[in-house]
Design an enzyme around this catalytic site. Sequence first.
Site, mmCIF file in Angstrom:
data_model
loop_
_atom_site.group_PDB
_atom_site.id
_atom_site.type_symbol
_atom_site.label_atom_id
_atom_site.label_comp_id
_atom_site.label_asym_id
_atom_site.label_seq_id
_atom_site.Cartn_x
_atom_site.Cartn_y
_atom_site.Cartn_z
ATOM 1 C CG HIS A 95 -32.674 -68.022 -4.213
ATOM 2 N ND1 HIS A 95 -31.824 -68.655 -3.146
ATOM 3 C CD2 HIS A 95 -32.946 -66.849 -3.656
ATOM 4 C CE1 HIS A 95 -31.701 -67.715 -2.360
ATOM 5 N NE2 HIS A 95 -32.282 -66.693 -2.517
ATOM 6 C CB SER B 227 -30.445 -64.338 -0.990
ATOM 7 O OG SER B 227 -31.008 -65.251 -0.472
ATOM 8 C CG ASP C 73 -29.666 -71.188 -2.781
ATOM 9 O OD1 ASP C 73 -30.876 -71.106 -3.447
ATOM 10 O OD2 ASP C 73 -29.144 -70.273 -2.355
#
Length: 414
Positions: free
Chosen positions: A89, A276, A47
């Site tokens: 994220h 996600s 990620d």
Amino acid sequence: DYPAREDGGELDTRGIGTAPGIEAVRAREVWEQLGIDGTGALIGSLDTGVDGSHPALASRYRGMTEPASECWLDVIGSDPSFPSDFNSHGTHTVGTMCGLAPDDTIGVAPGAMWIACNAIDQGVNPGFDQDIIDAFQWFADPDGDPGTIDDVPDVVQNSWGVMEGLGYPDCYDYWWSVIDNCEAAGVVVTWSAGNEGSDGLRSPADRATTFYNCFSVGSTIHSPPYTISSFSSRGPSTCPDSINPDLAIKPEVSAPGSDNNSTVPGGGYGYKSGTSMSGPHVAGVAALIRSAAPDMPVDLVKQIIMQTCVDLGATGEDNTYGHGFVDAYEAVLQAMEGFGTIEGTVTNGSFGDLPLGGAKIEIPERGYIWTVAADGSYSGMAPEGEYLVLCTLDGFETQQATVQVLEDQVVVQD
């Protein structure tokens, strides 16, 4: 120009207790009733990186006790010695997988440890393409010693994908070999389906060469009736196997992805929406399964997750929810049973034993259905016991047999 992440941005930050999505997938029941919380399992995150100092993540970082070189791969030059995340994220997704802090249990598998690579926090270019290869190579053997396995993650979650808008064709196969090789090393690789709704899945999640790769996850709301998120990418895949169009049904499963609250850099919490956020729930379930059954094969982990889902939408597997809404409790309960293998071939005995690819092998008692390959072969795993096994194909009379499955053994039924 960044590899597309599937988040919709933060809404606010606050302490959250146990996140609703964790309750929805029945993770708490796994911890409290089965005594499994992910202890002994290792999670990998490919990620944007992770805030390694976050109170809910710091104690879960494997690099606290092991060399940083086998726990954190920095390919963008942020900090080679300690995990960081300049995007938020990756920190959010790892929190959903294994976050744990006083008064905050936000991870599906809070007993699991994590390692990470930040290859997604950059623009797409040939360097990015190579970084993904390097990342999967690293995840397959983080310490560089093929004689050790405690460094190899049980699952690697990929909350990203590429598509035409980034200059990549559909069914982009550049990374397929390294994904397969990573799974051959024992790593369950999971993917977020994408946020394009009916416009289809991103790559590599759109791959459809088997029923298990690439294992993609759609997004739902986190409360009953777990309605599909409007943005969640739907199938069918545009790259199905030419012999078996059933492979094109996507995603494989669904999990909470709308308005999920999890960790953000700096020690806080925030909301994000996207597949996600749903993918990490399923990766966490895979970690729980490996916690209960450390040696379980990759495809069996996926098989159990699919076959224990709560069916939503159209009856059976469909191109909105896949097999349905993931159920951590039923999945881990099944993983704790002893499994054996049923395999064999399906042929047309009236015409020279021609293989009958596309036939179905079914164990009604367990809800298992396996599709026969083009060469007539099939293989599947079931808990130890005696079962009625059916073989069906349109235009042919259904055949049945009684099969005795023994733990860790193979029984042949042609």
